[in-house]
Design a protein around this motif. Structure first.
Motif, PDB file in Angstrom:
ATOM      1  N   ARG A   1     -16.530 -13.811 -27.560  1.00  0.00           N
ATOM      2  CA  ARG A   1     -15.297 -13.051 -27.322  1.00  0.00           C
ATOM      3  C   ARG A   1     -15.245 -12.473 -25.911  1.00  0.00           C
ATOM      4  O   ARG A   1     -14.160 -12.234 -25.365  1.00  0.00           O
ATOM      5  CB  ARG A   1     -15.170 -11.928 -28.353  1.00  0.00           C
TER       6      ARG A   1
ATOM      7  N   ALA B   1     -13.331 -14.951 -23.696  1.00  0.00           N
ATOM      8  CA  ALA B   1     -12.029 -15.457 -24.128  1.00  0.00           C
ATOM      9  C   ALA B   1     -10.893 -15.014 -23.211  1.00  0.00           C
ATOM     10  O   ALA B   1      -9.782 -15.543 -23.297  1.00  0.00           O
ATOM     11  CB  ALA B   1     -11.745 -15.015 -25.558  1.00  0.00           C
TER      12      ALA B   1
ATOM     13  N   TYR C   1     -20.181 -17.728 -31.156  1.00  0.00           N
ATOM     14  CA  TYR C   1     -18.798 -17.655 -31.622  1.00  0.00           C
ATOM     15  C   TYR C   1     -18.743 -17.313 -33.113  1.00  0.00           C
ATOM     16  O   TYR C   1     -19.633 -17.649 -33.890  1.00  0.00           O
ATOM     17  CB  TYR C   1     -18.051 -18.958 -31.361  1.00  0.00           C
TER      18      TYR C   1
ATOM     19  N   SER D   1     -15.650 -17.890 -34.827  1.00  0.00           N
ATOM     20  CA  SER D   1     -14.577 -18.670 -35.446  1.00  0.00           C
ATOM     21  C   SER D   1     -14.216 -19.848 -34.560  1.00  0.00           C
ATOM     22  O   SER D   1     -14.545 -19.883 -33.363  1.00  0.00           O
ATOM     23  CB  SER D   1     -13.336 -17.790 -35.652  1.00  0.00           C
ATOM     24  N   ASP D   2     -13.507 -20.816 -35.154  1.00  0.00           N
ATOM     25  CA  ASP D   2     -13.001 -21.937 -34.372  1.00  0.00           C
ATOM     26  C   ASP D   2     -12.015 -21.465 -33.306  1.00  0.00           C
ATOM     27  O   ASP D   2     -11.917 -22.058 -32.234  1.00  0.00           O
ATOM     28  CB  ASP D   2     -12.328 -22.957 -35.291  1.00  0.00           C
ATOM     29  N   ALA D   3     -11.288 -20.392 -33.609  1.00  0.00           N
ATOM     30  CA  ALA D   3     -10.328 -19.864 -32.644  1.00  0.00           C
ATOM     31  C   ALA D   3     -11.046 -19.381 -31.383  1.00  0.00           C
ATOM     32  O   ALA D   3     -10.544 -19.563 -30.264  1.00  0.00           O
ATOM     33  CB  ALA D   3      -9.529 -18.722 -33.263  1.00  0.00           C
ATOM     34  N   GLU D   4     -12.229 -18.778 -31.547  1.00  0.00           N
ATOM     35  CA  GLU D   4     -12.984 -18.348 -30.374  1.00  0.00           C
ATOM     36  C   GLU D   4     -13.463 -19.536 -29.553  1.00  0.00           C
ATOM     37  O   GLU D   4     -13.448 -19.489 -28.322  1.00  0.00           O
ATOM     38  CB  GLU D   4     -14.185 -17.496 -30.795  1.00  0.00           C
TER      39      GLU D   4
ATOM     40  N   GLY E   1     -11.923 -22.402 -29.243  1.00  0.00           N
ATOM     41  CA  GLY E   1     -10.763 -22.883 -28.512  1.00  0.00           C
ATOM     42  C   GLY E   1     -10.390 -21.987 -27.351  1.00  0.00           C
ATOM     43  O   GLY E   1     -10.036 -22.465 -26.264  1.00  0.00           O
ATOM     44  N   ALA E   2     -10.478 -20.665 -27.564  1.00  0.00           N
ATOM     45  CA  ALA E   2     -10.118 -19.720 -26.501  1.00  0.00           C
ATOM     46  C   ALA E   2     -11.058 -19.856 -25.307  1.00  0.00           C
ATOM     47  O   ALA E   2     -10.628 -19.815 -24.148  1.00  0.00           O
ATOM     48  CB  ALA E   2     -10.153 -18.295 -27.043  1.00  0.00           C
TER      49      ALA E   2
ATOM     50  N   SER F   1     -10.579 -23.243 -23.410  1.00  0.00           N
ATOM     51  CA  SER F   1      -9.339 -23.268 -22.628  1.00  0.00           C
ATOM     52  C   SER F   1      -9.516 -22.620 -21.257  1.00  0.00           C
ATOM     53  O   SER F   1      -8.673 -22.802 -20.375  1.00  0.00           O
ATOM     54  CB  SER F   1      -8.218 -22.551 -23.386  1.00  0.00           C
TER      55      SER F   1
ATOM     56  N   ARG G   1     -10.454 -32.361 -33.604  1.00  0.00           N
ATOM     57  CA  ARG G   1      -9.764 -31.369 -32.768  1.00  0.00           C
ATOM     58  C   ARG G   1     -10.682 -30.868 -31.651  1.00  0.00           C
ATOM     59  O   ARG G   1     -10.249 -30.680 -30.509  1.00  0.00           O
ATOM     60  CB  ARG G   1      -9.273 -30.208 -33.628  1.00  0.00           C
TER      61      ARG G   1
ATOM     62  N   ASP H   1     -10.195 -31.116 -27.641  1.00  0.00           N
ATOM     63  CA  ASP H   1     -10.260 -29.965 -26.735  1.00  0.00           C
ATOM     64  C   ASP H   1     -11.237 -30.190 -25.587  1.00  0.00           C
ATOM     65  O   ASP H   1     -11.049 -29.673 -24.481  1.00  0.00           O
ATOM     66  CB  ASP H   1     -10.683 -28.708 -27.509  1.00  0.00           C
TER      67      ASP H   1
END
Length: 513
Positions: A361, A364, A386, A388-391, A393-394, A397, A423, A427
């Motif tokens: 985080r 991110a 991490y 989560s998968d969202a972390e 991706g963040a 990116s 996915r 990415d």
């Protein structure tokens, strides 16, 4: 003012070994470039070029013990590593000789006149010609494979371009020995020795990229040094292509399922890859996304064990050692950064491997932790945990361009094209020139399908510096329109006297065997 001496230095002690040369003045750079430029007509002979590359490989192999001893004295990379690198280098020279013989790199295309088209087509014949003299800037960490006899030189000679090499100061004696081998090879096959010449010195490197007879440049090194030369190449009255390999973080994503399935293997594999060659590979995995929780803990336990067993080692020079120590200290001082094994000085001339951890985080969004997203040259990696998968991706990116990106999956995770694995691969693909699954990025196969180059700052162009298509950097296409047959280059004549593969009126043709 007397020219500054160029010394060979022992990185194991920091002491000079011998004076090898003197730094070239602007006048001397001009002289060397003009000597190389004068050899262009001789290099037009494809048969001679192929013979040059094979003969150079033979001479280097014959001199193996001598050149390896010289390189080890200047780099401390060790005979085992250098023996493998020399074999890779000579194999690469022979591979480019095969490329020259086969001829498809010329990309011959012939479209005959067609009055029935709307609008009508004239007779068009296209192939590729050499750019001219190429400047090659040697790398510090590969005294053979990315230096005087390395991929930039081999591919430029294969294209028909003479080469002026700016020698790296970390291995000047090795560079002189290798240049001598290439020049002897040229003489042996009837080509001018000056198809390859050397210059020494920082200012010589700056003068080289600015010289009006230099038509292109290849560079492997730091972001700062490469970007300065890239800008100089673009600022010339006549800009030239600059193919620079600069810096790379080489991110790795390890899924939670993979970490749970094989924590010991992943920990040991990561340790081996990040410490290989004292962490001085351009493809070192310098940033790793690992799950928080039990699976990630087990992986880091294995990583700790493997890194703890790594002996302190010598880096290529003391300047790099100091930069490594400083870079690690600056990163370790950031909030929430921990060092399960602290990398840093291992003695007066050595460094110890280690790794840093940080919550994902923290990366991110923009902030001081962005320093962790910059390459730190040496035996260290950053492990981001991490939740989560969202972390994932963040963080992905926000990453810069890289040479490689790696994904580690558990058995069965890759079976569904619509899965999270697909996915993640999607990415990672925009981030790098080479994307790996269940492997480690150190080690670059010299193969036709290889891509060693990626989005900036990994490189300044979309080309590769390894593999057969590296030759494309030193060629430019030319089309002849409605040109009488007697005036056409042999490669473009209907009877195909050069025996080249080509496309004629849209159809692929192979020469008769």
């Amino acid at each position: 003012m007397a020219a500054a001496p160029v010394w060979s230095v022992d990185p194991r002690t920091g002491k000079p070994r011998e004076q090898v040369a003197v730094e070239a003045t602007a006048e001397e750079v001009d002289r060397e470039v003009r000597r190389a430029y004068a050899t262009r007509p001789a290099l037009a002979d494809r048969t001679a070029r192929a013979a040059l590359l094979r003969t150079a490989a033979d001479i280097l192999d014959e001199s193996g013990a001598y050149v390896i001893e010289a390189a080890d004295a200047e780099t401390a990379l060790g005979p085992v590593r250098l023996t493998g690198e020399l074999a890779r280098t000579t194999a690469q020279l022979r591979a480019f000789a095969d490329v020259v013989d086969e001829g498809s790199f010329l990309d011959v295309r012939i479209d005959h006149a067609d009055a029935g088209r709307t609008p009508p087509w004239p007779d068009l014949r296209r192939f590729k010609v050499p750019l001219g003299v190429v400047a090659v800037y040697s790398a510090s960490n590969f005294p053979f494979a990315f230096s005087v006899p390395g991929g930039d030189t081999a591919s430029a000679l294969a294209a028909g371009c003479p080469v002026v090499v700016k020698v790296h100061p970390d291995h000047p004696a090795t560079s002189e020995i290798c240049a001598s081998a290439l020049r002897r090879a040229a003489e042996r096959v009837g080509l001018p020795e000056d198809v390859v010449v050397l210059v020494h010195g920082f200012e010589a490197g700056v003068e080289l990229v600015k010289h009006p007879l230099i038509a292109g440049a290849g560079f492997t090194g730091s972001v700062r040094g490469g970007r300065a030369l890239f800008d100089a190449a673009a600022a010339r009255p006549t800009p030239i292509p600059f193919h620079g390999e600069l810096g790379s973080l080489n991110p790795v994503v390890i899924t939670e399922a993979a970490a749970a399935e094989r924590p010991e293997g992943l920990g040991a594999g990561l340790a081996g890859s990040m410490t290989l060659g004292e962490g001085q590979f351009c493809t070192k995995p310098g940033f790793v996304l690992v799950p928080a929780g039990d699976a990630g803990d087990s992986l880091l336990k294995a990583l700790t064990t493997a890194v703890s067993e790594t002996e302190p080692g010598v880096m290529l020079d003391h300047r790099m050692r100091d930069a490594f120590v400083t870079g690690v200290r600056e990163r370790a001082e950031l909030p929430d950064v921990e060092a399960p094994i602290t990398p840093g000085p291992g003695g007066d001339h050595t460094v110890s491997a280690g790794y840093l951890t940080v919550p994902a985080r923290r990366l991110a969004a923009e902030g001081p932790h962005d320093l962790l997203l910059e390459e730190c040259f040496g035996p260290v990696t950053v492990v981001a945990r991490y939740d989560s998968d969202a972390e994932i991706g963040a963080v992905l990116s926000r990453l810069p361009g890289n040479l490689t990106a790696t994904l580690h999956l558990a058995d069965g995770e890759a079976e569904d094209a619509g899965s999270g694995a697909a996915r993640l691969l999607a990415d990672l693909t925009p981030l790098a020139g080479r994307v790996l699954v269940n492997g480690w990025p150190t080690g670059v196969a010299v193969a036709p399908a290889q891509q060693h180059g990626g989005p900036y700052p990994a490189s300044t162009s979309t080309s590769t510096s390894v593999g057969a298509t590296a030759i494309e950097r030193w060629l430019r296409p030319v089309t002849y329109q409605s040109t009488p047959a007697a005036l056409l280059p042999p490669e473009l004549r209907d009877d195909n006297p050069a025996g080249l593969p080509r496309r004629v009126d849209g159809r692929a043709e192979q020469p008769a065997s």
